[in-house]
Design an enzyme around this catalytic site. Structure first.
Site, PDB file in Angstrom:
ATOM      1  N   ASP A  90       0.833  -1.640  -0.094  1.00 12.46           N
ATOM      2  CA  ASP A  90       0.076   0.430   0.157  1.00 12.46           C
ATOM      3  C   ASP A  90       0.769   1.226   0.262  1.00 12.46           C
ATOM      4  O   ASP A  90       1.514   1.444   0.378  1.00 12.46           O
ATOM      5  CB  ASP A  90      -0.841   0.218   1.266  1.00 12.46           C
ATOM      6  N   ASN A  98      -1.886  12.519  -3.508  1.00  9.93           N
ATOM      7  CA  ASN A  98      -3.010  13.858  -4.612  1.00  9.93           C
ATOM      8  C   ASN A  98      -3.311  15.282  -4.479  1.00  9.93           C
ATOM      9  O   ASN A  98      -3.838  15.802  -5.678  1.00  9.93           O
ATOM     10  CB  ASN A  98      -4.232  12.948  -4.585  1.00  9.93           C
ATOM     11  N   HIS A 103      -4.801  15.005  -8.540  1.00 13.74           N
ATOM     12  CA  HIS A 103      -5.154  13.248  -8.995  1.00 13.74           C
ATOM     13  C   HIS A 103      -4.507  13.054 -10.228  1.00 13.74           C
ATOM     14  O   HIS A 103      -4.157  11.716 -10.512  1.00 13.74           O
ATOM     15  CB  HIS A 103      -6.741  12.998  -9.308  1.00 13.74           C
ATOM     16  N   ASP A 107      -2.523   9.150 -10.836  1.00 16.30           N
ATOM     17  CA  ASP A 107      -2.166   8.225 -11.709  1.00 16.30           C
ATOM     18  C   ASP A 107      -1.508   8.082 -12.048  1.00 16.30           C
ATOM     19  O   ASP A 107      -0.663   7.131 -12.398  1.00 16.30           O
ATOM     20  CB  ASP A 107      -4.181   8.656 -12.805  1.00 16.30           C
ATOM     21  N   GLU A 134      -4.580   2.211  -4.525  1.00 15.37           N
ATOM     22  CA  GLU A 134      -3.364   2.867  -3.605  1.00 15.37           C
ATOM     23  C   GLU A 134      -2.833   1.105  -3.478  1.00 15.37           C
ATOM     24  O   GLU A 134      -1.485   1.609  -1.868  1.00 15.37           O
ATOM     25  CB  GLU A 134      -2.819   3.633  -3.474  1.00 15.37           C
TER      26      GLU A 134
HETATM   27  N1  LIG Z   1      -4.906   9.525  -8.419  1.00 14.33           N
HETATM   28  C1  LIG Z   1      -5.749   8.529  -8.178  1.00 14.33           C
HETATM   29  N2  LIG Z   1      -5.707   8.271  -6.715  1.00 14.33           N
HETATM   30  C2  LIG Z   1      -6.592   6.991  -6.345  1.00 14.33           C
HETATM   31  C3  LIG Z   1      -7.072   6.208  -7.354  1.00 14.33           C
HETATM   32  N3  LIG Z   1      -7.499   5.544  -6.220  1.00 14.33           N
HETATM   33  C4  LIG Z   1      -7.661   5.387  -5.490  1.00 14.33           C
HETATM   34  N4  LIG Z   1      -6.698   6.828  -5.439  1.00 14.33           N
HETATM   35  C5  LIG Z   1      -6.306   7.468  -3.561  1.00 14.33           C
HETATM   36  O1  LIG Z   1      -5.834   7.039  -2.899  1.00 14.33           O
HETATM   37  C6  LIG Z   1      -5.886   7.766  -2.298  1.00 14.33           C
HETATM   38  C7  LIG Z   1      -6.267   6.785  -0.880  1.00 14.33           C
HETATM   39  O2  LIG Z   1      -6.776   7.453   0.319  1.00 14.33           O
HETATM   40  P1  LIG Z   1      -6.322   6.774   2.406  1.00 14.33           P
HETATM   41  O3  LIG Z   1      -6.679   5.341   2.079  1.00 14.33           O
HETATM   42  O4  LIG Z   1      -6.066   7.815   3.034  1.00 14.33           O
HETATM   43  O5  LIG Z   1      -4.770   6.036   2.494  1.00 14.33           O
HETATM   44  P2  LIG Z   1      -3.610   7.467   2.614  1.00 14.33           P
HETATM   45  O6  LIG Z   1      -3.445   8.372   1.604  1.00 14.33           O
HETATM   46  O7  LIG Z   1      -2.214   5.841   1.768  1.00 14.33           O
HETATM   47  O8  LIG Z   1      -3.307   6.291   3.477  1.00 14.33           O
HETATM   48  P3  LIG Z   1      -1.719   5.358   4.339  1.00 14.33           P
HETATM   49  O9  LIG Z   1      -2.720   4.210   3.802  1.00 14.33           O
HETATM   50  O10 LIG Z   1      -2.936   5.658   5.965  1.00 14.33           O
HETATM   51  O11 LIG Z   1      -0.852   5.740   4.551  1.00 14.33           O
HETATM   52  C8  LIG Z   1      -7.307   8.036  -1.661  1.00 14.33           C
HETATM   53  O12 LIG Z   1      -7.236   8.932  -1.601  1.00 14.33           O
HETATM   54  C9  LIG Z   1      -8.031   8.055  -3.182  1.00 14.33           C
HETATM   55  O13 LIG Z   1      -9.186   9.127  -3.955  1.00 14.33           O
HETATM   56  C10 LIG Z   1      -6.994   6.643  -8.386  1.00 14.33           C
HETATM   57  O14 LIG Z   1      -7.002   5.358  -9.095  1.00 14.33           O
HETATM   58  N5  LIG Z   1      -5.857   7.437  -8.656  1.00 14.33           N
END
Ligand SMILES: Nc1nc2c(ncn2[C@@H]2O[C@H](COP(=O)(O)OP(=O)(O)OP(=O)(O)O)[C@@H](O)[C@H]2O)c(=O)[nH]1
Length: 229
Positions: A90, A98, A103, A107, A134
């Site tokens: 992860d 982001n 965004h 990506d 992610e």
């Molecule tokens: N750019 C982009 N962002 C994505 C995609 N899929 C998910 N995300 C973003 O990934 C982020 C995941 O955030 P969180 O689950 O809070 O996790 P984190 O901020 O990485 O925090 P930790 O995992 O605790 O370190 C979210 O803001 C989603 O919008 C994608 O396909 N593209």
């Protein structure tokens, strides 16, 4: 008038031969056309099959493909008494990434990370897939120590050095990895294997992120935490 019969007979024979020849050629042409159409259809089906198994953002395998492969390889490991390792990876603070860079940059980051992690895997049977926003899953059939590969994945991210000034752990993009290495999947289910890797990932996150948390399972022996690095 036997000569008339003779001429008529010859004519009939000539027409019948010509007709047969035309039909034969036509059939060949039809068969060729059918073969070409079949090949086109098979290629289209293969493309479609690939598409249903591919993550359209990163180009690596998707969740569906991963689940199918996990199912297949788990059964094989159970049948043949072989080890198997599962990694859940992860990206740390990706929301902040982001929010900071946008965004689209997010990506691009996901795609780069996916591509580089995929290149890290060496064995043909190893598989990586994007299994969440992610989050990536790595399956290593016939592997006793998934932690080694996890450390290589972590090192890859360090070499990539993608700027992430909003990260709380490091000014570059980092990953947390939960690993479960099962010497044997006896008394395990796919779900229990997945849950163990997920628990390890949770510990890696809770332990400060940018780290590998590995758990080894050996048959009925209870889970043992083997490293935090
Ligand atoms: N750019 C982009 N962002 C994505 C995609 N899929 C998910 N995300 C973003 O990934 C982020 C995941 O955030 P969180 O689950 O809070 O996790 P984190 O901020 O990485 O925090 P930790 O995992 O605790 O370190 C979210 O803001 C989603 O919008 C994608 O396909 N593209």
């Amino acid at each position: 008038m036997p000569w008339l019969v003779l001429i008529g007979g010859n004519l009939f024979f000539a027409f019948a031969t010509l007709f047969g020849f035309i039909i034969l050629r036509r059939n060949r042409a039809i068969n060729r056309a059918i073969d070409i159409k079949n090949q086109e259809l098979n290629a289209a089906n293969a493309r479609l099959e690939r598409l249903t198994k591919t993550d359209c953002l990163t180009g690596i395998s998707n969740r569906r493909c991963f689940d199918e492969y996990l199912d297949q390889e788990f059964r094989r490991a159970a049948r043949e008494g072989k080890p198997i390792a599962l990694l859940l990876i992860d990206i740390d603070y990706f929301k902040a990434f982001n929010d900071t860079y946008g965004h689209q940059a997010g990506d691009r980051c996901l795609t780069l990370v996916a591509t580089e992690l995929e290149r890290t895997l060496k064995r043909p049977a190893d598989m990586i897939a994007r299994i969440g926003g992610e989050e990536f899953g790595v399956l290593l059939p016939n592997t006793t120590n998934g932690e080694v590969v996890a450390k290589q994945c972590k090192a890859v991210l360090e070499r990539l050095a993608i700027e992430h000034k909003a990260s709380d752990v490091y000014p570059f993009v980092t990953i947390s990895i939960g690993v479960v290495s099962a010497m044997s999947v006896a008394n395990q289910t796919i779900e229990s294997l997945f849950n163990t890797a997920d628990a390890a990932l949770y510990q890696a996150k809770k332990g400060g992120r940018n780290r590998v948390r590995a758990i080894k399972i050996n048959g009925e022996v209870p889970k043992v935490l083997v490293s935090l690095c």
